[in-house]
Design a protein around this motif. Sequence first.
Motif, PDB file in Angstrom:
ATOM      1  N   SER A  46      22.434  35.555  38.642  1.00  0.00           N
ATOM      2  CA  SER A  46      22.463  35.630  37.189  1.00  0.00           C
ATOM      3  C   SER A  46      23.829  35.179  36.701  1.00  0.00           C
ATOM      4  N   GLN A  47      23.933  34.918  35.415  1.00  0.00           N
ATOM      5  CA  GLN A  47      25.208  34.526  34.819  1.00  0.00           C
ATOM      6  C   GLN A  47      26.273  35.595  35.082  1.00  0.00           C
ATOM      7  N   GLN A  48      25.902  36.845  34.922  1.00  0.00           N
ATOM      8  CA  GLN A  48      26.846  37.960  35.113  1.00  0.00           C
ATOM      9  C   GLN A  48      27.363  37.990  36.548  1.00  0.00           C
ATOM     10  N   LYS A  49      26.464  37.850  37.517  1.00  0.00           N
ATOM     11  CA  LYS A  49      26.863  37.884  38.929  1.00  0.00           C
ATOM     12  C   LYS A  49      27.701  36.651  39.282  1.00  0.00           C
ATOM     13  N   THR A  50      27.358  35.503  38.690  1.00  0.00           N
ATOM     14  CA  THR A  50      28.145  34.293  38.929  1.00  0.00           C
ATOM     15  C   THR A  50      29.558  34.476  38.391  1.00  0.00           C
ATOM     16  N   ASP A  51      29.673  35.066  37.207  1.00  0.00           N
ATOM     17  CA  ASP A  51      30.993  35.330  36.620  1.00  0.00           C
ATOM     18  C   ASP A  51      31.822  36.229  37.526  1.00  0.00           C
ATOM     19  N   GLU A  52      31.194  37.282  38.043  1.00  0.00           N
ATOM     20  CA  GLU A  52      31.899  38.204  38.942  1.00  0.00           C
ATOM     21  C   GLU A  52      32.356  37.470  40.204  1.00  0.00           C
ATOM     22  N   PHE A  53      31.497  36.608  40.724  1.00  0.00           N
ATOM     23  CA  PHE A  53      31.837  35.824  41.912  1.00  0.00           C
ATOM     24  C   PHE A  53      33.055  34.942  41.637  1.00  0.00           C
ATOM     25  N   LEU A  54      33.034  34.243  40.503  1.00  0.00           N
ATOM     26  CA  LEU A  54      34.141  33.335  40.171  1.00  0.00           C
ATOM     27  C   LEU A  54      35.457  34.081  40.037  1.00  0.00           C
ATOM     28  N   GLU A  55      35.409  35.226  39.386  1.00  0.00           N
ATOM     29  CA  GLU A  55      36.644  36.001  39.219  1.00  0.00           C
ATOM     30  C   GLU A  55      37.171  36.488  40.564  1.00  0.00           C
ATOM     31  N   SER A  56      36.268  36.922  41.452  1.00  0.00           N
ATOM     32  CA  SER A  56      36.726  37.465  42.733  1.00  0.00           C
ATOM     33  C   SER A  56      37.211  36.360  43.680  1.00  0.00           C
ATOM     34  N   LYS A  57      36.565  35.201  43.663  1.00  0.00           N
ATOM     35  CA  LYS A  57      36.921  34.127  44.592  1.00  0.00           C
ATOM     36  C   LYS A  57      38.024  33.210  44.059  1.00  0.00           C
ATOM     37  N   LEU A  58      37.991  32.954  42.746  1.00  0.00           N
ATOM     38  CA  LEU A  58      38.945  32.000  42.175  1.00  0.00           C
ATOM     39  C   LEU A  58      40.107  32.667  41.465  1.00  0.00           C
ATOM     40  N   HIS A  59      39.953  33.951  41.194  1.00  0.00           N
ATOM     41  CA  HIS A  59      40.975  34.701  40.450  1.00  0.00           C
ATOM     42  C   HIS A  59      41.287  34.018  39.119  1.00  0.00           C
ATOM     43  N   ARG A  60      40.223  33.536  38.486  1.00  0.00           N
ATOM     44  CA  ARG A  60      40.337  32.894  37.172  1.00  0.00           C
ATOM     45  C   ARG A  60      39.232  33.423  36.277  1.00  0.00           C
ATOM     46  N   LYS A  61      39.474  33.345  34.995  1.00  0.00           N
ATOM     47  CA  LYS A  61      38.465  33.761  34.031  1.00  0.00           C
ATOM     48  C   LYS A  61      37.290  32.785  34.084  1.00  0.00           C
ATOM     49  N   PRO A  62      36.076  33.302  34.025  1.00  0.00           N
ATOM     50  CA  PRO A  62      34.905  32.417  34.066  1.00  0.00           C
ATOM     51  C   PRO A  62      34.941  31.334  32.977  1.00  0.00           C
ATOM     52  N   GLU A  63      35.479  31.677  31.798  1.00  0.00           N
ATOM     53  CA  GLU A  63      35.524  30.698  30.698  1.00  0.00           C
ATOM     54  C   GLU A  63      36.322  29.457  31.103  1.00  0.00           C
ATOM     55  N   GLU A  64      37.397  29.675  31.851  1.00  0.00           N
ATOM     56  CA  GLU A  64      38.234  28.569  32.302  1.00  0.00           C
ATOM     57  C   GLU A  64      37.453  27.668  33.257  1.00  0.00           C
ATOM     58  N   VAL A  65      36.694  28.286  34.146  1.00  0.00           N
ATOM     59  CA  VAL A  65      35.891  27.535  35.108  1.00  0.00           C
ATOM     60  C   VAL A  65      34.771  26.783  34.390  1.00  0.00           C
ATOM     61  N   TYR A  66      34.088  27.453  33.475  1.00  0.00           N
ATOM     62  CA  TYR A  66      32.968  26.817  32.776  1.00  0.00           C
ATOM     63  C   TYR A  66      33.428  25.698  31.861  1.00  0.00           C
ATOM     64  N   SER A  67      34.614  25.840  31.310  1.00  0.00           N
ATOM     65  CA  SER A  67      35.148  24.784  30.452  1.00  0.00           C
ATOM     66  C   SER A  67      35.293  23.491  31.250  1.00  0.00           C
ATOM     67  N   LEU A  68      35.839  23.615  32.451  1.00  0.00           N
ATOM     68  CA  LEU A  68      35.993  22.439  33.304  1.00  0.00           C
ATOM     69  C   LEU A  68      34.630  21.956  33.800  1.00  0.00           C
ATOM     70  N   MET A  69      33.772  22.880  34.161  1.00  0.00           N
ATOM     71  CA  MET A  69      32.442  22.506  34.646  1.00  0.00           C
ATOM     72  C   MET A  69      31.662  21.773  33.557  1.00  0.00           C
ATOM     73  N   LYS A  70      31.817  22.227  32.316  1.00  0.00           N
ATOM     74  CA  LYS A  70      31.117  21.594  31.186  1.00  0.00           C
ATOM     75  C   LYS A  70      31.528  20.132  31.051  1.00  0.00           C
ATOM     76  N   LYS A  71      32.791  19.840  31.297  1.00  0.00           N
ATOM     77  CA  LYS A  71      33.262  18.447  31.234  1.00  0.00           C
ATOM     78  C   LYS A  71      32.534  17.598  32.267  1.00  0.00           C
ATOM     79  N   TYR A  72      32.365  18.152  33.469  1.00  0.00           N
ATOM     80  CA  TYR A  72      31.642  17.408  34.503  1.00  0.00           C
ATOM     81  C   TYR A  72      30.179  17.228  34.125  1.00  0.00           C
TER      82      TYR A  72
END
Length: 193
Positions: A46-72
């Motif tokens: 789910s979106q919530q679980k993906t967000d938790e994964f990103l924060e734990s693995k990347l130590h970054r806010k999900p918004e930062e990751v999605y912003s870059l992903m959206k560009k791709y």
Amino acid sequence: MKAVIFDMDGVIIDSEVVYIDFFKKVLEDFDVEISEEDLFSLAGLSQQKTDEFLESKLHRKPEEVYSLMKKYIEGDKINYSSIVMDGFYPLLKELKRKNFKLAIASSSPKNTINIVLDELDIKNEFDAIISGEDFEESKPNPQIYIKTCEILGVRPQDAVAIEDSDYGIESAKNAGLTVIARREDRFNFKQDK
């Protein structure tokens, strides 16, 4: 059976691999390496679980990751009609012919669901379209399937869910639906339920 409820990613469209490829690009940009097993574990989350994964693995806010992903995603616009699962259109046609109530219950954001259904020109084929965004917890919590059955006006025991991920299967089973799992061997899904 009176109703058939489809998951979207991995059932209607073969999108999990596409999304994982975008995640790979983002991870390279952040200079982060994670195992393929961890990357494949994102499939079906789910979106919530993906967000938790990103924060734990990347130590970054999900918004930062999605912003870059959206560009791709915008740069490599996904052609959803090219990744429709084999057999989906004939199945949809046959279910409509037999007057089943049809719905989508997907953990994807509403916006993504609408983009996919518009591109495939099938939005009007469904009696209900439900996103995991509408709930405090998405799959494996059964609430998405319970609510979808309520909207369709059918008892869970009179509905079939078509799923692929372990979370989706668990969600539908715990809601009381019969589950048909589309076989998926790429992402270490057990599908044992």
